[in-house]
Design an enzyme around this catalytic site. Structure first.
Site, PDB file in Angstrom:
ATOM      1  N   LYS A 143       3.925 -15.345   1.489  1.00 57.20           N
ATOM      2  CA  LYS A 143       3.905 -16.178   0.268  1.00 57.20           C
ATOM      3  C   LYS A 143       5.338 -16.367  -0.207  1.00 57.20           C
ATOM      4  O   LYS A 143       5.726 -15.863  -1.268  1.00 57.20           O
ATOM      5  CB  LYS A 143       3.045 -15.486  -0.800  1.00 57.20           C
ATOM      6  CG  LYS A 143       1.566 -15.491  -0.507  1.00 57.20           C
ATOM      7  CD  LYS A 143       0.890 -16.807  -0.849  1.00 57.20           C
ATOM      8  CE  LYS A 143       0.790 -16.996  -2.359  1.00 57.20           C
ATOM      9  NZ  LYS A 143       0.262 -18.329  -2.685  1.00 57.20           N
ATOM     10  N   ASP A 166     -10.328  -9.298   7.872  1.00 59.04           N
ATOM     11  CA  ASP A 166     -11.750  -9.161   7.536  1.00 59.04           C
ATOM     12  C   ASP A 166     -12.436 -10.526   7.490  1.00 59.04           C
ATOM     13  O   ASP A 166     -13.581 -10.679   7.922  1.00 59.04           O
ATOM     14  CB  ASP A 166     -11.937  -8.444   6.195  1.00 59.04           C
ATOM     15  CG  ASP A 166     -11.957  -6.932   6.366  1.00 59.04           C
ATOM     16  OD1 ASP A 166     -11.637  -6.464   7.478  1.00 59.04           O
ATOM     17  OD2 ASP A 166     -12.280  -6.224   5.395  1.00 59.04           O
ATOM     18  N   ASP A 176      -2.210 -18.080   1.618  1.00 61.91           N
ATOM     19  CA  ASP A 176      -3.444 -18.625   1.024  1.00 61.91           C
ATOM     20  C   ASP A 176      -3.915 -19.854   1.801  1.00 61.91           C
ATOM     21  O   ASP A 176      -5.104 -20.002   2.104  1.00 61.91           O
ATOM     22  CB  ASP A 176      -3.252 -18.938  -0.467  1.00 61.91           C
ATOM     23  CG  ASP A 176      -2.011 -19.774  -0.751  1.00 61.91           C
ATOM     24  OD1 ASP A 176      -1.118 -19.832   0.116  1.00 61.91           O
ATOM     25  OD2 ASP A 176      -1.930 -20.381  -1.834  1.00 61.91           O
ATOM     26  N   TYR A 215       0.816  -1.221   0.000  1.00 58.97           N
ATOM     27  CA  TYR A 215       0.000   0.000   0.000  1.00 58.97           C
ATOM     28  C   TYR A 215       0.848   1.269   0.000  1.00 58.97           C
ATOM     29  O   TYR A 215       0.342   2.371  -0.185  1.00 58.97           O
ATOM     30  CB  TYR A 215      -0.944   0.025   1.207  1.00 58.97           C
ATOM     31  CG  TYR A 215      -2.010  -1.065   1.186  1.00 58.97           C
ATOM     32  CD1 TYR A 215      -2.359  -1.712   0.006  1.00 58.97           C
ATOM     33  CD2 TYR A 215      -2.666  -1.436   2.333  1.00 58.97           C
ATOM     34  CE1 TYR A 215      -3.322  -2.704  -0.021  1.00 58.97           C
ATOM     35  CE2 TYR A 215      -3.643  -2.432   2.319  1.00 58.97           C
ATOM     36  CZ  TYR A 215      -3.959  -3.064   1.135  1.00 58.97           C
ATOM     37  OH  TYR A 215      -4.917  -4.046   1.108  1.00 58.97           O
ATOM     38  N   ASP A 267      -4.868  -7.280   5.806  1.00 56.63           N
ATOM     39  CA  ASP A 267      -6.113  -6.576   5.483  1.00 56.63           C
ATOM     40  C   ASP A 267      -7.196  -7.601   5.163  1.00 56.63           C
ATOM     41  O   ASP A 267      -8.319  -7.546   5.683  1.00 56.63           O
ATOM     42  CB  ASP A 267      -5.839  -5.675   4.263  1.00 56.63           C
ATOM     43  CG  ASP A 267      -6.903  -4.608   4.089  1.00 56.63           C
ATOM     44  OD1 ASP A 267      -7.828  -4.544   4.917  1.00 56.63           O
ATOM     45  OD2 ASP A 267      -6.811  -3.849   3.106  1.00 56.63           O
TER      46      ASP A 267
END
Ligand code: NAD
Length: 366
Positions: free
Chosen positions: A191, A252, A224, A141, A248
């Protein structure tokens, strides 16, 4: 040591839910020998209206000097058309940036009485208590270069996933410290199979662990696969440590395991100050809920639980946090429900202030 707090109620339901937190703060002063020096300021749309900016320099100065900042919520349709720099959310972003709050703590805790609210089967989530530590001030970001440019006949969008060793190490330390106050386990997610920055993340977390936190159990998972495990068997986790982008999304996902937005607290922590306490901002995950603002029906629990996090992480009062969380648990077990918590099984419908009354009554009785 004196305990200093800056309260920023903000917009919409912010002031309504914060009024209940004020009562809880006063209760701890009167009944647990924990007086707080509380100052109050403006943030968000109301700050723009009254002070010309979504947070003033004077309020920022107070925020930088107190032990903890407690924020309600910002935003609303009245301010949607303002310039980007004046938007209510900029107040929140400035707090996070100027205080350098690099570790975002999002608990996913399921109170037994609300297990039916989860999108998962109740037995998978009843008693769930995990914490996601998300790196908040770096990563994709913020990385440069970024932007949309032209390459020949087509547009190209670029964002850069960049982490320095020190950025990874400091948030890893936050996660390990936190684990020591909980069940002493950290699972780090990245990852590394497809990203060099993931390899560095993995290696630095492992190095910080081996050098400083050998007593904490550390595991690694690809992000993942981690997402799958969070919905398959969430109770296997204690602390999950991850970067800004994966955090992020994963936080959620984890939030939905617990049912209602009105229940979710959060904390954003920075480096320790001179008194050893971390720079800290506590806030509910929900927004200003303009659709119900001003009606006295908002659920104050997320904001009250944010104060419980402040007790635990800023004021070293884990027993006070347990007491407050226990009072919330007990009120919910009695079937006391704001509108957002009203399920098919019914319950006693209450408004914001009555939910505060019920929690204070439990504290009195504890
Ligand atoms: P929201 O979280 O405000 O509301 C989403 C839904 O959840 C609404 O139906 C609302 O009534 C309900 N809800 C939220 N909190 C509740 C509570 N405590 N009790 C009962 N019901 C609750 O999100 P939104 O509608 O997408 O955004 C509204 C405004 O809030 C926007 O201006 C947005 O930018 C802002 N916002 C602010 C923050 C923040 O301050 N941290 C976070 C998200 C959104």
């Amino acid at each position: 040591m004196t305990n200093t707090l800056l309260i920023l109620p903000g917009d919409g339901i912010g002031p309504e839910v914060m009024a209940q937190v004020r009562r809880v703060i006063d209760w701890f002063g009167a009944n647990r020998g924990m007086p707080f020096e509380v100052s109050e300021g403006l943030v968000g749309g109301i700050a723009y209206d009254e002070e010309g900016a979504p947070i003033s320099d004077a309020t920022m100065e107070v925020a930088q000097s107190v032990d903890a900042v407690l924020l309600g919520a910002v935003g609303g349709p009245k301010w949607d058309d303002l310039d980007f720099k004046d938007k209510p959310e900029r107040g929140l972003l400035r707090l996070r940036k100027d205080m350098d709050l690099f570790a975002n703590l999002r608990p996913a805790q399921c109170f037994d009485a609300l297990a039916d609210f989860s999108s998962l089967k109740p037995d998978l989530v009843a008693g769930l208590d995990m914490m996601i530590v998300r790196e908040l001030t770096s990563g994709v970001y913020f990385g440069e270069p970024r932007g949309v440019s032209h390459d020949g006949n087509e547009r190209v969008g670029v964002n850069t996933h960049r982490y320095t060793e020190s950025e990874i190490a400091r948030v890893a330390r936050s996660a390990f410290e936190l684990a020591r106050k909980r069940r002493n386990r950290v699972c780090s997610m990245e990852k590394r199979n497809v990203m060099e920055a993931g390899i560095l993340w993995h290696d630095v977390v492992q190095e910080v662990h081996d050098a400083e936190y050998g007593d904490v159990e550390l595991t690694h998972m690809l992000a993942d696969a981690g997402g799958m495990q969070i919905v398959r068997a969430p109770k296997q986790f204690d602390v999950i440590l991850t970067d800004n982008l994966f955090g992020d999304m994963l936080s959620d996902v984890a939030a939905m395991l617990t049912g209602s937005l009105g229940m979710l607290p959060s904390a954003s922590l920075g480096a320790p100050m001179a008194n050893g306490r971390p720079k800290a901002l506590y806030e509910p995950v929900h927004g200003s809920a303009p659709d119900i603002a001003g009606r006295g029906v908002a659920n104050p629990i997320a904001c009250i639980l944010s104060f419980a996090m402040a007790l635990r992480y800023s004021f070293d009062a884990g027993d006070g946090a347990d007491l407050l969380e226990g009072a919330v648990q007990s009120v919910l077990a009695d079937g006391v429900r704001t509108g957002d918590l009203m399920g098919p099984e019914g319950g006693t419908p209450v408004g914001t202030a009555q939910m505060g009354d019920a929690i204070l009554a439990k504290l009195d009785a504890a």
